[in-house]
Enzyme design. Structure first.
Site, PDB file in Angstrom:
ATOM      1  N   LYS A  34       0.833  -1.217   0.000  1.00 50.48           N
ATOM      2  CA  LYS A  34       0.000   0.000   0.000  1.00 50.48           C
ATOM      3  C   LYS A  34       0.862   1.260   0.000  1.00 50.48           C
ATOM      4  O   LYS A  34       0.667   2.166  -0.806  1.00 50.48           O
ATOM      5  CB  LYS A  34      -0.912   0.001   1.237  1.00 50.48           C
ATOM      6  N   ASN A  35       1.828   1.308   0.912  1.00 49.06           N
ATOM      7  CA  ASN A  35       2.583   2.553   1.054  1.00 49.06           C
ATOM      8  C   ASN A  35       3.480   2.839  -0.138  1.00 49.06           C
ATOM      9  O   ASN A  35       3.823   3.990  -0.398  1.00 49.06           O
ATOM     10  CB  ASN A  35       3.396   2.540   2.363  1.00 49.06           C
ATOM     11  N   ASP A 319       4.125  -0.119  12.169  1.00 49.03           N
ATOM     12  CA  ASP A 319       2.869  -0.635  11.615  1.00 49.03           C
ATOM     13  C   ASP A 319       2.562  -2.059  12.080  1.00 49.03           C
ATOM     14  O   ASP A 319       1.447  -2.548  11.876  1.00 49.03           O
ATOM     15  CB  ASP A 319       2.898  -0.583  10.081  1.00 49.03           C
ATOM     16  N   ARG A 411      -8.675   0.016   4.333  1.00 51.96           N
ATOM     17  CA  ARG A 411      -7.680   0.973   3.812  1.00 51.96           C
ATOM     18  C   ARG A 411      -6.385   0.251   3.445  1.00 51.96           C
ATOM     19  O   ARG A 411      -5.680   0.688   2.545  1.00 51.96           O
ATOM     20  CB  ARG A 411      -7.336   2.017   4.892  1.00 51.96           C
TER      21      ARG A 411
HETATM   22  C1  UD1 Z   1       4.576   6.426   6.733  1.00 50.96           C
HETATM   23  C2  UD1 Z   1       3.625   5.299   6.460  1.00 50.96           C
HETATM   24  C3  UD1 Z   1       3.032   4.763   7.744  1.00 50.96           C
HETATM   25  C4  UD1 Z   1       4.127   4.394   8.727  1.00 50.96           C
HETATM   26  C5  UD1 Z   1       5.088   5.555   8.915  1.00 50.96           C
HETATM   27  C6  UD1 Z   1       6.289   5.195   9.764  1.00 50.96           C
HETATM   28  C7  UD1 Z   1       2.776   5.928   4.283  1.00 50.96           C
HETATM   29  C8  UD1 Z   1       1.607   6.367   3.481  1.00 50.96           C
HETATM   30  N1  UD1 Z   1       2.570   5.793   5.598  1.00 50.96           N
HETATM   31  O1  UD1 Z   1       3.818   7.494   7.289  1.00 50.96           O
HETATM   32  O2  UD1 Z   1       2.265   3.604   7.444  1.00 50.96           O
HETATM   33  O3  UD1 Z   1       3.558   4.074   9.977  1.00 50.96           O
HETATM   34  O4  UD1 Z   1       5.582   5.993   7.633  1.00 50.96           O
HETATM   35  O5  UD1 Z   1       6.955   4.109   9.251  1.00 50.96           O
HETATM   36  O6  UD1 Z   1       3.832   5.676   3.742  1.00 50.96           O
HETATM   37  N2  UD1 Z   1       7.254  13.692  11.559  1.00 50.96           N
HETATM   38  C9  UD1 Z   1       7.564  14.995  11.901  1.00 50.96           C
HETATM   39  N3  UD1 Z   1       7.504  15.944  10.924  1.00 50.96           N
HETATM   40  C10 UD1 Z   1       7.167  15.662   9.634  1.00 50.96           C
HETATM   41  C11 UD1 Z   1       6.868  14.327   9.304  1.00 50.96           C
HETATM   42  C12 UD1 Z   1       6.902  13.356  10.287  1.00 50.96           C
HETATM   43  O7  UD1 Z   1       7.873  15.290  13.042  1.00 50.96           O
HETATM   44  O8  UD1 Z   1       7.138  16.573   8.804  1.00 50.96           O
HETATM   45  C13 UD1 Z   1       7.284  12.639  12.592  1.00 50.96           C
HETATM   46  C14 UD1 Z   1       5.906  12.007  12.799  1.00 50.96           C
HETATM   47  O9  UD1 Z   1       5.130  12.730  13.716  1.00 50.96           O
HETATM   48  C15 UD1 Z   1       6.282  10.666  13.328  1.00 50.96           C
HETATM   49  C16 UD1 Z   1       7.594  10.343  12.608  1.00 50.96           C
HETATM   50  O10 UD1 Z   1       8.077  11.587  12.114  1.00 50.96           O
HETATM   51  O11 UD1 Z   1       6.534  10.756  14.708  1.00 50.96           O
HETATM   52  C17 UD1 Z   1       7.447   9.363  11.464  1.00 50.96           C
HETATM   53  O12 UD1 Z   1       6.483   9.832  10.563  1.00 50.96           O
HETATM   54  P1  UD1 Z   1       6.633   9.583   9.007  1.00 50.96           P
HETATM   55  O13 UD1 Z   1       7.792   8.691   8.757  1.00 50.96           O
HETATM   56  O14 UD1 Z   1       6.609  10.883   8.320  1.00 50.96           O
HETATM   57  O15 UD1 Z   1       5.305   8.811   8.682  1.00 50.96           O
HETATM   58  P2  UD1 Z   1       4.435   8.945   7.375  1.00 50.96           P
HETATM   59  O16 UD1 Z   1       5.306   9.181   6.198  1.00 50.96           O
HETATM   60  O17 UD1 Z   1       3.308   9.854   7.603  1.00 50.96           O
END
Ligand code: UD1
Length: 457
Positions: A34-35, A319, A411
Site C-alpha cells: 500500500k505505502n 505498523d 484501507r
Molecule cells: C509512513 C507510512 C506509515 C508508517 C510511517 C512510519 C505511508 C503512506 N505511511 O507514514 O504507514 O507508519 O511511515 O513508518 O507511507 N514527523 C515529523 N515531521 C514531519 C513528518 C513526520 O515530526 O514533517 C514525525 C511524525 O510525527 C512521526 C515520525 O516523524 O513521529 C514518522 O512519521 P513519518 O515517517 O513521516 O510517517 P508517514 O510518512 O506519515
C-alpha cells in the site's frame, strides 16, 4: 474493491464474524505494498507520459489516491491489479478537503506538483488516528529547495520564488527520518536544478521502490536505502512500467497471526530482508521461520514473551506494533512494547484488555503480562493496524468475535477475510441492516452482546 470508501454508513454497517481458536494452514498470496503504491501514484504526476503500475493492491486508500489524481485531470485506467496513469492533461487546482481528508499520503503529491508545475495547494492531510503527524519536515525541505510556502486556513500553498522557473538543489538534513518527507523531497528534487543531498533520510523499502521507479523514468538518484540520498536534477522524466513491491506489513500481519494460533503457513511473494526485524522477533518468541527465495514459512509454537521497540527501518516497524501486541497478550511471561514513532498508537490496548489481556500502559510503553486465553466479543477497530490486532486477538479467542471498524481495515488489507478464510479460518463479512448509532460506534467496545442487539441500536 471490497467496499465503497466514501460511504461511511455502509462501511459502519459491516463487520467480521470470527470463530476463534482455529489454526491457519496453507499459503497466502501477499499483495502489493500500500505505502509504495500510494507514493508511486504521486510520482506519476512528475511526467506527462504514461506510467504503468503492476501489482497495485485493491484498497480504499488507493481508490482515494486515484480520486485525487482524477480530480487533477489525470486519466486512470484500471485492470485487475494494473493501473495505467496518464498525467498529460493536468489542471493545477486546490484539492478539495473531502478528498485528502483521512489520507496522509495525499500530501505527498505536493513535491511532485510543485516541481513539475511550479505551484501546488493541498489541504492539511488526515490519516489514521494515531497521533499529530506534523508536516514540518516536508515544508522545511521544500523551502530549502527554493519554494515559498504559506499555510492559509489549513491549506498548504506552495509556489516557486518569484521569477524562478525551477526549484534548486540543496543540502537538506531532516530532524527525523520521516518516510513521507523523504519521499516528498526526492520527488521535488528530481526536476530541480542541480544536486540535492538529503541527510538523515528514511530508509524504508517503499522509498527504495520509489527511487527505482523514478530512475526508470530517467531520474538520477543515488544511494536510496541509505541515510544520505543524492539526487541530480534532470530536465524531464518519461513514462515507464513498474511493479509494486510486496507488502511487508501485510506479510508480517499474517505471520504474527500464525504465531498467535500455533499455525503453519507460508507467505509469498515477499522480500525477506524487508521483514528481518519482525522475523527475528517471531523466532525469539518461539516460532520457527524458514526462508526460501521469495517466500517465508512459519511454524508457530509455544509463545514466549519478548520485548519490542519500534524504530525506523531496518528496525521493528511501527505498523506491526499493534499486531505483535496481540501476540504478546497470550505469551508466557511478561513483555514490554515501546512505541517510539507515533505518540498515540496504542488504541488497541483498552480493547485487548476488554478481551481479557493484562496490559498496563504508561506513556508509550505497554507492559504486558501474558494470559492463557482471550475471550471473543464485539469490538470496533479504531485505526488500520489496531483493527488487524483485534482480528488476530479474535482468532486466538474462545468463542465468537464481531469486529467492526472495517473502514480502517479496508484501507490497508486487500481481501483480508478471504485470505484468512482460505487458510481455514471461519470468518465472514456480514452486513447489519440498520446502522449503529454514532455514539455507540465510537464507544469502541459495543455493549451489545451480539449482532441482533446491535441491529436494535
Ligand atoms: C509512513 C507510512 C506509515 C508508517 C510511517 C512510519 C505511508 C503512506 N505511511 O507514514 O504507514 O507508519 O511511515 O513508518 O507511507 N514527523 C515529523 N515531521 C514531519 C513528518 C513526520 O515530526 O514533517 C514525525 C511524525 O510525527 C512521526 C515520525 O516523524 O513521529 C514518522 O512519521 P513519518 O515517517 O513521516 O510517517 P508517514 O510518512 O506519515
Amino acid at each position: 474493491m471490497v467496499c465503497v470508501s466514501n460511504n461511511k454508513s455502509y462501511l459502519k454497517s459491516q463487520h467480521l464474524k470470527i470463530i476463534g481458536q482455529k489454526t491457519l494452514r496453507g499459503k497466502v498470496k501477499i499483495s502489493g505494498a500500500k505505502n509504495s503504491a500510494l507514493v508511486l501514484l504521486a510520482a506519476s504526476l512528475l511526467t506527462d507520459e504514461k506510467i504503468i503500475l503492476d501489482n497495485v493492491p485493491l484498497l480504499t486508500d488507493i481508490e482515494k489516491m486515484g480520486n485525487i489524481l482524477k480530480n487533477l485531470g489525470v486519466k486512470l485506467h484500471t485492470k485487475d491489479h494494473q493501473l495505467i496513469i496518464d498525467s498529460k492533461n493536468i489542471s493545477i487546482q486546490e484539492l478539495p478537503y473531502e478528498l485528502v481528508n483521512g489520507l496522509r499520503a495525499s500530501f505527498f503529491c505536493i513535491g511532485a506538483l510543485l516541481t513539475r508545475f511550479g505551484e501546488a495547494s493541498i489541504p492539511l492531510p488526515g490519516g489514521c488516528n494515531i497521533g499529530e503527524r506534523p508536516i514540518n519536515e516536508h515544508i522545511n525541505g521544500l523551502r530549502a529547495l527554493g519554494a515559498e510556502i504559506i499555510i492559509d486556513r489549513d491549506v498548504v500553498k506552495a509556489k516557486l520564488v518569484e521569477k524562478k522557473s525551477k526549484l534548486f538543489g540543496a543540502n537538506i538534513k531532516l530532524n527525523c527520518p520521516s518516510v513521507g518527507a523523504t519521499e516528498t523531497l526526492i520527488m521535488a528534487a528530481c526536476l530541480a536544478e542541480g544536486r540535492t543531498v538529503i541527510e538523515n533520510a528514511a530508509r524504508e523499502p517503499e522509498i527504495q521502490d520509489l527511487c527505482q521507479m523514478l530512475n526508470k523514468m530517467g531520474a538520477k538518484i543515488y544511494d536510496s536505502g541509505k541515510e544520505k540520498i543524492i539526487i541530480d536534477g534532470v530536465q524531464k522524466l518519461h513514462g515507464c512500467t513498474h511493479k509494486v513491491i510486496p507488502d511487508r506489513i501485510e506479510a508480517g500481519t499474517f505471520l504474527i497471526a500464525a504465531a498467535a494460533t500455533s499455525s503453519s503457513i507460508t507467505v509469498s511473494p515477499v522480500i525477506p530482508n524487508h521483514l528481518e526485524a519482525v522475523l527475528n522477533k517471531l523466532e525469539e518468541s518461539g516460532s520457527k521461520i524458514i526462508i526460501k527465495g521469495n517466500s517465508v514459512s512459519i511454524k508457530g509454537h509455544k509463545i514466549k514473551a519478548v520485548d519490542i521497540e519500534t524504530a525506523p527501518f531496518p528496525g521493528f516497524p511501527t505498523d506491526l506494533q499493534a499486531p505483535f501486541m496481540a501476540l504478546m497478550t497470550i505469551a508466557k511471561g511478561s513483555s514490554k512494547i515501546t512505541e517510539t514513532i507515533f505518540e498515540n498508537r496504542m488504541n488497541h490496548v483498552d480493547l485487548l484488555n476488554q478481551m481479557g489481556s493484562s496490559i498496563t500502559l504508561k506513556d508509550n510503553i505497554a507492559h504486558i503480562n501474558g494470559v492463557k486465553k482471550l475471550r471473543g466479543m464485539t469490538l470496533v477497530g479504531l485505526d488500520l493496524r489496531s483493527s488487524a490486532a483485534l482480528i488476530i486477538a479474535a482468532l486466538t479467542s474462545k468463542s465468537v468475535s464481531y469486529v467492526y471498524g472495517l473502514e480502517h481495515l479496508d484501507r490497508g488489507y486487500e481481501n483480508f477475510e478471504q485470505k484468512l478464510s482460505k487458510l481455514g479460518i471461519e470468518i465472514k463479512r456480514q452486513i447489519t441492516k440498520s446502522i449503529i448509532s454514532e455514539s455507540n460506534y465510537h464507544n469502541s467496545t459495543l455493549n451489545n452482546k451480539d449482532v441482533t442487539e446491535i441491529r436494535a441500536a
